[in-house]
Design an enzyme around this catalytic site. Structure first.
Site, mmCIF file in Angstrom:
data_model
loop_
_atom_site.group_PDB
_atom_site.id
_atom_site.type_symbol
_atom_site.label_atom_id
_atom_site.label_comp_id
_atom_site.label_asym_id
_atom_site.label_seq_id
_atom_site.Cartn_x
_atom_site.Cartn_y
_atom_site.Cartn_z
ATOM 1 C CB CYS A 270 -0.941 0.009 1.209
ATOM 2 S SG CYS A 270 -2.173 -1.303 1.186
ATOM 3 C CG PHE A 271 2.577 2.905 3.726
ATOM 4 C CD1 PHE A 271 1.256 3.312 3.787
ATOM 5 C CD2 PHE A 271 3.259 2.702 4.910
ATOM 6 C CE1 PHE A 271 0.619 3.508 5.009
ATOM 7 C CE2 PHE A 271 2.638 2.908 6.145
ATOM 8 C CZ PHE A 271 1.320 3.312 6.190
#
Length: 460
Positions: A270-271
């Protein structure tokens, strides 16, 4: 009559959501195109690896079932959560390919549905996606009108792999992008019944919620990167210690201590992609997200920078053990893992690399191929190593002792998270940390050169 929920997508988040909702006493129908995932849920087993998921599904078999049929699930439920992948495309945007397919299936089912039905998109998307990319699909396929015949919300979750169930049931807040008052109110009351805590709920337009979701993630990565910048500076001042600096910094209520460690960079599914996606969106609407771009650039450059700093401490041809190949502890995910990047960088400049991770051995072998040897035990890894790099603060690594390392050929330990400082600092093994100065004389010389020529007695 009790509300029945359907969850489209039985990946880590979807399966965990379905099991968590069922654990709160509600009937849930899971939907997936993967027959194995459906069969696993119906057999009381977890379709994916996630902390506590197997036990939760097994304990709630009477309320939880799965199907391959979107049509059946929608017709037999009142609220549908859509939790499908939105992978990054070649532009860096979040693709709506899988979400659009799911919405077509849901829309087709809504054509026959009698009564109101609420659809909730949970997958991360960019601003405008829900209203202009997906809502028209529901209306076209169903022949019905949003706000009259069915409702639509965008409501992403703020979870971390390894603690999905706990995070879903106990969020800091819930975020609802609503088509109208009715949709938002229904979803807010749904969360009030499902969640274990009394989390505040923030309701807004689709677009504001879509931006808020990605803004949370990009802000957290900016905070991580800021702490890593401070760690680099601490290595260059006499007595520099990132933990002393961030402890004071985090005490300020405007900042807070979370994600302010100062160590390796962030990784995972995600990040890293969120900064790229926000940058894409900014360019698409004729502006720039320069902070997001800089954060991503610094984070991707960090492993190579660290290896360059460490090279003088490794003799040529040394065997280096990288401990921690998942992107974080308690995970088997190696996507964008800093440990993987360290291993690849070390291998590329000629070191022999071995690695170990409690959960991620197989994915790491696939990712590293012939660049490193991934071993099945920590002991075997240490037996071959002259240099050890601790890349994640996994509890397994926290339990290492001085004797564990002295009994082998380990000469140097690089502790990226400073988890063995009390055990190893000041002993015969060379102990190097990120964020702490290891050469006070050199650092003092720099500062003397910078400030030492000041004439304190000058009248001018």
């Amino acid at each position: 009559m009790d509300t029945v929920y359907s969850v489209v997508g039985l990946g880590k988040l979807g399966a965990s959501m379905a099991a968590a909702i069922a654990s709160r006493g509600f009937r849930v129908i899971g939907v997936d195109i993967n027959r194995r995932a459906v069969e696993a849920v119906n057999a009381g087993q977890a379709p994916v690896q996630e902390t506590g998921l197997e036990e939760l599904i097994a304990a709630n078999q009477k309320r939880l079932r799965a199907t391959l049929d979107h049509h059946e699930a929608v017709l037999n439920s009142d609220v549908t959560f859509v939790v499908v992948p939105t992978p990054s495309d070649e532009r860096g945007a979040f693709s709506l390919q899988y979400a659009a397919w799911a919405f077509r299936k849901i829309g087709y089912a809504l054509k026959e549905k009698k009564g109101y039905h609420l659809v909730v998109l949970t997958s991360t998307v960019l601003p405008g996606s829900t209203r202009y990319g997906l809502l028209p699909i529901l209306e076209k396929e169903s022949g019905k009108r949003c706000g009259v015949d069915f409702g639509l919300c965008y409501s992403p979750e703020f979870i971390a792999l390894g603690s999905v169930i706990r995070d879903f049931l106990n969020p800091d807040f819930t975020l609802i992008g609503e088509y109208d008052e009715k949709s938002g109110s229904l979803l807010e009351s749904t969360y009030a019944r499902i969640l274990e805590n009394n989390a505040p709920c923030y309701r807004m337009s689709f677009e504001n919620a879509e931006l808020a979701k990605i803004a949370v993630n990009t802000f957290v990565t900016m905070k991580i990167t800021f702490a890593n910048m401070l760690a680099d500076l601490c290595e260059r001042i006499p007595g520099g210690n990132i933990d002393a600096v961030t402890q004071a910094l985090g005490a300020d209520q405007r900042i807070g201590p979370k994600y302010l460690k100062g160590s390796l960079g962030y990784g995972g599914p995600c990040f890293p992609r969120d900064n790229i996606a926000l940058s894409f969106f900014a360019r698409a609407v004729d502006t720039a997200a320069e902070l997001a771009e800089t954060t991503d650039r610094i984070n991707r450059a960090l492993p190579a920078k660290i290896v360059e700093q460490l090279k003088p401490f490794f003799h040529k041809g040394a065997t280096v053990a990288v401990l921690g190949l998942a992107y974080k502890p308690f995970s088997h995910v190696v996507e964008e893992s800093q440990g993987i990047y360290l291993a690849k960088t070390l291998a590329d400049i000629g070191f022999r690399v071995v690695g170990y991770d409690p959960l991620a051995a197989e994915p790491a072998r696939i990712e590293l191929r012939d660049q490193a040897v991934v071993l099945d035990s920590l002991e075997e890894c240490l037996n071959q190593a002259e240099v050890v790099i601790i890349a994640t603060p996994d509890p397994v690594f926290r339990r290492l002792t001085l004797a564990d390392l002295q009994d082998r050929n380990v000469e140097t330990v690089v502790d990226c998270w400073r988890i063995l400082e009390k055990e190893l600092k000041g002993h015969s093994i060379r102990y190097i940390t990120i964020g702490q100065n290891i050469n006070d004389e050199e650092s003092q010389a720099r500062l003397i050169k910078l400030w030492g020529n000041t004439d304190a007695n000058s009248d001018t």
